[in-house]
Design a protein around this motif. Structure first.
Motif, PDB file in Angstrom:
ATOM      1  N   GLY A 120      10.123   2.397   2.361  1.00 24.22           N
ATOM      2  CA  GLY A 120       8.948   1.566   2.139  1.00 24.22           C
ATOM      3  C   GLY A 120       9.008   0.254   2.895  1.00 24.22           C
ATOM      4  N   ALA A 121      10.213  -0.285   3.104  1.00 21.60           N
ATOM      5  CA  ALA A 121      10.343  -1.548   3.819  1.00 21.60           C
ATOM      6  C   ALA A 121       9.984  -1.400   5.291  1.00 21.60           C
ATOM      7  N   GLU A 122      10.017  -0.133   5.812  1.00 21.73           N
ATOM      8  CA  GLU A 122       9.721   0.105   7.212  1.00 21.73           C
ATOM      9  C   GLU A 122       8.260   0.399   7.458  1.00 21.73           C
ATOM     10  N   ALA A 123       7.529   0.717   6.387  1.00 21.25           N
ATOM     11  CA  ALA A 123       6.129   1.074   6.537  1.00 21.25           C
ATOM     12  C   ALA A 123       5.308  -0.128   6.994  1.00 21.25           C
ATOM     13  N   PRO A 124       4.227   0.119   7.764  1.00 25.49           N
ATOM     14  CA  PRO A 124       3.366  -0.989   8.200  1.00 25.49           C
ATOM     15  C   PRO A 124       2.774  -1.729   7.016  1.00 25.49           C
ATOM     16  N   ASN A 125       2.505  -3.016   7.209  1.00 31.20           N
ATOM     17  CA  ASN A 125       1.989  -3.846   6.123  1.00 31.20           C
ATOM     18  C   ASN A 125       0.661  -3.354   5.604  1.00 31.20           C
ATOM     19  N   GLU A 161      -2.543  -0.978   1.222  1.00 31.92           N
ATOM     20  CA  GLU A 161      -3.451   0.058   0.720  1.00 31.92           C
ATOM     21  C   GLU A 161      -2.816   0.821  -0.433  1.00 31.92           C
ATOM     22  N   ALA A 162      -1.503   1.038  -0.360  1.00 29.70           N
ATOM     23  CA  ALA A 162      -0.823   1.731  -1.459  1.00 29.70           C
ATOM     24  C   ALA A 162      -0.887   0.914  -2.737  1.00 29.70           C
ATOM     25  N   ARG A 163      -0.677  -0.394  -2.626  1.00 25.73           N
ATOM     26  CA  ARG A 163      -0.735  -1.249  -3.810  1.00 25.73           C
ATOM     27  C   ARG A 163      -2.154  -1.311  -4.370  1.00 25.73           C
ATOM     28  N   ILE A 164      -3.126  -1.392  -3.497  1.00 23.64           N
ATOM     29  CA  ILE A 164      -4.524  -1.430  -3.953  1.00 23.64           C
ATOM     30  C   ILE A 164      -4.881  -0.150  -4.692  1.00 23.64           C
ATOM     31  N   ALA A 165      -4.461   0.994  -4.145  1.00 22.25           N
ATOM     32  CA  ALA A 165      -4.752   2.268  -4.805  1.00 22.25           C
ATOM     33  C   ALA A 165      -4.106   2.339  -6.174  1.00 22.25           C
ATOM     34  N   MET A 166      -2.867   1.852  -6.266  1.00 23.17           N
ATOM     35  CA  MET A 166      -2.192   1.872  -7.563  1.00 23.17           C
ATOM     36  C   MET A 166      -2.858   0.913  -8.550  1.00 23.17           C
ATOM     37  N   ALA A 167      -3.223  -0.280  -8.073  1.00 20.69           N
ATOM     38  CA  ALA A 167      -3.877  -1.247  -8.960  1.00 20.69           C
ATOM     39  C   ALA A 167      -5.214  -0.723  -9.449  1.00 20.69           C
ATOM     40  N   ARG A 168      -5.936  -0.030  -8.589  1.00 22.43           N
ATOM     41  CA  ARG A 168      -7.226   0.521  -8.984  1.00 22.43           C
ATOM     42  C   ARG A 168      -7.066   1.529 -10.134  1.00 22.43           C
TER      43      ARG A 168
END
Length: 811
Positions: A217-222, A227-234
């Motif tokens: 996850g630390a290597e993934a683009p910002n 987008e992953a955090r937004i999807a989880m928060a939604r």
């Protein structure tokens, strides 16, 4: 074959691209025979797999996920000297250090194995340290290069898509025709789905292992992380999940497991969560509980009845079982719906645990509960009733805050609450305090109970007296609108000008801090507290006397409250027996209550040991312990009296007196309070709702059983404290009186939660958490109204704390 094209007829260089492939296909089509044949798709797939490996092997880093590592890639990457290819498997690599077989993921996943990077593969336990450091350096360099290449990744992917279109146009078909179907070839996915793959000119298709073992996850683009955090928060907000769920110890492992599953992973369905998965987790929890039960027969256990009062016509009672290895949740009962009486409910619990395993039955101080347990105590003759020590100490603190008998303390707490309510209801003020004066620490301190929270928070305010004074005299505060408002002026006046407030606050801290330490001791989950409670209460009273300069007129009322609660509620023969069996206390020259402890021991023997012959052996062996003869008198045994835990001391040096050792270990292995009880009763209310069918209630019962015991297991395994945010809704039950909204203390211009940062600092030690005032402050401490010049404490009968506390205990 329909055309003259065959992948086997081409001699391709390592740098061969898809555009060259398209040109050759066109030339082959012109030379093809007119007879049409089926296109050799398997040959194309095989050729593209080989071509992709060759291109990847010639890359500058030599790092890629490979379906089958080629010779060129093995010679380029230095990690291959630590591995060999499994001849019996297409994608497997064998570690030369530990022999582990790693299926899929290629050399990169093997490097994670050597470097010990979690989330991808199990770490190698035999790799030399120097090799491990070299591999970690290689991975770090690869990650740094990946960040530099990230800016051009989109351009390269677009170019590959153009080459792909040219290829499909040349062979006379569409992309969908040549895409491997899920049924035929599940081992391949399109490049758009390979989040962990290295883009290259030949990367038309990628192995499914790239998805299963992708980049960290630390290597993934910002932008992907966002987008992953937004999807989880939604989903989080839609499902109405409490924010505190993010603190769950299972939260991050869940995310890592989902990432390991790869793209296309579908979460468990409604049915999966209700049946097969619940059954699996339930079996896992029951296996853990079975391990706890194995200790009951040797060290005994404590049955805990924790109840919520005023629930309808009855009470919800949660039954837990404590032993040194951990606490388990047994079941929850609603007394208003049960046909059986309280005696039958308690008796059923005792039989379920086993009367021979139970050492004590802990309840609150309700007279009905005590009488019920006393009946069972006489019936079985193997256990005793004990009160919840935490509840008894909390009642002492409640008496101290009672405005009828200690109005000065009630008034001081009221002023302290005005300070905290003003600060915690205004974002600018709270941010100013945290960032510039208290170094991220908070004034409000949630405790075990309501009144523990009161006095812990007052301690924190006294600790930050200097910082609060500096804040309300700072330039930022003076120039702000808060300093000019009426409420701000009142708060500033308390902080700067009210000398009585600070003097009384320090006196209150001196009196309550020893009791708060005892409360922490008995509610701790780290070690059984049975061997310490009695002595700890005596030391708390002595500490109060010393802090009040041994003047009866100063300490008298507080000590009288403590004595009344101890005599009428907290006293238990088991506590005295625990003190007797604790060699660090019993043989200490400063301990003067040996006779009292021995009397409690005699009652404990009569209650816990029904066999007369065993009782006689225990009394004979007691002399050996009291006179320190035999193993008890060994120099090492004497030296370890205060170094070892009491139960461990008996395990090591009590082998010459087996019957006495067994009794001592069973007594010392018990807790003194309702340790680990859940204070959020919503789930239990729903469980006992009459609107549920019997099947749904049974299912929900399993959910509550699993959830509660998972929490207790994590508490047993990870005895950690997390940062606590006083303005969080999750702490509202214990902090509502200190941070809740009060209109008279609000400035409507500053109620914006978005500008408030979370607290970022916690007390670094217990000495910081429980803050005591030095005796050097005594001169500034005002004397209480009952203080007499002749240092005598002789209250009138209607003003004697012992009498009114005793009346409260009897009602």
């Amino acid at each position: 074959m329909t055309s003259g094209f065959s992948p086997d007829t081409f001699q391709l260089s390592a740098g061969f691209s898809l555009s060259d492939l398209a040109d050759q296909i066109c030339r082959q089509e012109k030379l093809a025979a007119p007879k049409e044949e089926a296109l050799d798709l398997d040959g194309i797939d095989r050729w593209m797999s080989e071509e992709r490996t060759e291109v990847a092997g010639s890359a500058s880093t030599g790092v890629t996920f490979m379906a089958s590592p080629s010779a060129s890639s093995r010679t380029l990457d230095p990690a291959w000297i630590h591995a060999k290819v499994d001849a019996n498997s297409r994608n497997a690599i064998i570690c030369l250090h530990c022999g582990k077989k790693i299926g899929g993921g290629g050399i990169t996943r093997f490097k994670y194995h050597l470097a010990g990077i979690p989330g991808q593969v199990e770490s190698c336990k035999k790799v030399p340290d120097d090799v491990k450091r070299q591999i970690i350096q290689q991975i770090d360099e690869k990650w740094r290069n990946e960040e530099k290449r990230h800016e051009t990744r989109d351009v390269r992917r677009s170019r590959d898509e153009d080459y792909s279109d040219a290829f499909f146009s040349a062979v006379g078909g569409s992309e969908s025709q040549f895409r491997p179907s899920r049924k035929r070839r599940t081992g391949y996915v399109l490049p758009q789905a390979t989040t962990g793959s290295e883009p290259s000119s030949g990367a038309f298709m990628a192995s499914e292992d790239i998805v299963n073992h992708g980049i960290d996850g630390a290597e993934a683009p910002n932008d992907l992380l966002h987008e992953a955090r937004i999807a989880m928060a939604r989903w989080w907000y839609d499902a109405d999940i409490p924010f505190s769920a993010a603190k769950s110890p299972f939260y991050q492992p869940m995310l890592e497991a989902i990432g390991s599953a790869g793209l296309g992973f579908k979460g468990p369905s409604y049915h999966d969560l209700r049946k097969p998965l619940l059954k699996h987790i339930s079996e896992e929890v029951r296996e853990y509980i079975d391990n706890l039960k194995r200790e009951w027969s040797s060290r005994g256990c404590s049955v805990i009845a924790d109840r919520q009062k005023d629930y309808g016509e009855g009470s919800i009672i949660n039954f837990l079982v404590y032993c040194p290895r951990g606490t388990m949740f047994l079941k929850s009962v609603d007394t208003s719906t049960e046909k059986a009486g309280l005696l039958e409910i308690f008796d059923q619990v005792i039989r379920e645990v086993g009367p021979q395993n139970v050492v004590q039955f802990i309840t609150d101080i309700d007279a009905t509960y005590k009488a019920t347990v006393k009946i069972l105590e006489e019936r079985y003759g193997t256990f005793v009733w004990s009160p919840c020590a935490t509840r008894c100490i909390d009642l002492m603190l409640e008496n101290f805050a009672d405005p009828r008998y200690f109005p000065m303390i009630n008034e001081t707490l009221g002023k302290a609450k005005n300070i905290t309510k003003f600060i915690y209801n205004h974002a600018w003020v709270l941010s100013l305090m945290r960032k510039e004066f208290t170094n991220g620490r908070d004034l409000c301190r949630p405790g075990i109970s309501r009144f523990a929270t009161h006095f812990l928070s007052l301690q924190s305010i006294v600790k930050f007296e200097k910082e609060l004074r500096e804040m309300v005299t700072s330039n930022r505060w003076v120039k702000s609108t808060y300093a000019k408002g009426g409420v701000g002026k009142d708060v500033t006046s308390i902080i700067l000008k009210d000398a009585d407030f600070w003097a009384q606050s320090k006196r209150i801290v001196k009196v309550t801090e020893p009791l708060l330490r005892v409360m922490r001791l008995v509610d701790s989950n780290e070690n059984p507290s049975m061997g310490y409670l009695y002595d700890a209460m005596e030391k708390a009273k002595e500490s109060i006397r010393r802090r009040m300069m041994h003047k009866a007129c100063l300490y008298g009322p507080y000590v009288r409250v403590i004595d009344a609660r101890m005599e009428k509620q907290l006293h238990s023969p088991l506590h005295a027996a625990g003190c007797f069996f604790n060699p660090g206390i019993y043989f200490n020259p400063s301990f003067k209550m040996q006779s009292y402890a021995f009397r409690g021991l005699v009652k404990t023997i009569a209650s816990l040991v029904p066999d007369g012959e065993v009782q006689d052996k225990i009394f004979l062996q007691l002399e050996e312990y009291k006179k320190s003869t035999g193993d008890f008198g060994l120099p090492i045994a004497v030296r370890q009296r205060e170094k070892l835990n009491p139960d461990a001391w008996w395990d090591n040096f009590g082998n010459g007196t087996i019957e006495l050792q067994n009794l001592a270990v069973r007594v010392l292995s018990q807790c003194c309070s309702a340790t680990g009880c859940e204070r959020n009763w919503d789930a239990f209310k729903h469980l006992h709702s009459r609107k549920l069918s019997r099947l749904e209630r049974s299912r929900l019962g399993d959910v509550v059983f699993v959830r509660y015991n998972m929490k207790l297991r994590e508490r047993n395994l990870h005895k950690l404290k997390g940062a606590i945010d006083p303005i969080s809704v999750d702490n509202i039950d214990v902090l509502d009186e200190w941070v809740s909204e009060e209109p008279s203390l609000l400035c409507r211009d500053d109620l914006n939660w978005e500008s408030v940062d979370a607290p970022f600092a916690d007390p670094t030690s217990e000495s910081e958490e429980l803050f005591a005032i030095d005796n050097s402050d005594e001169a500034r401490t005002a004397a209480p109204p009952w203080a007499a010049a002749d240092d005598l404490y002789c209250p009138q009968p209607d003003q004697d704390p012992f009498l009114y506390v005793t009346q409260d205990c009897e009602t």
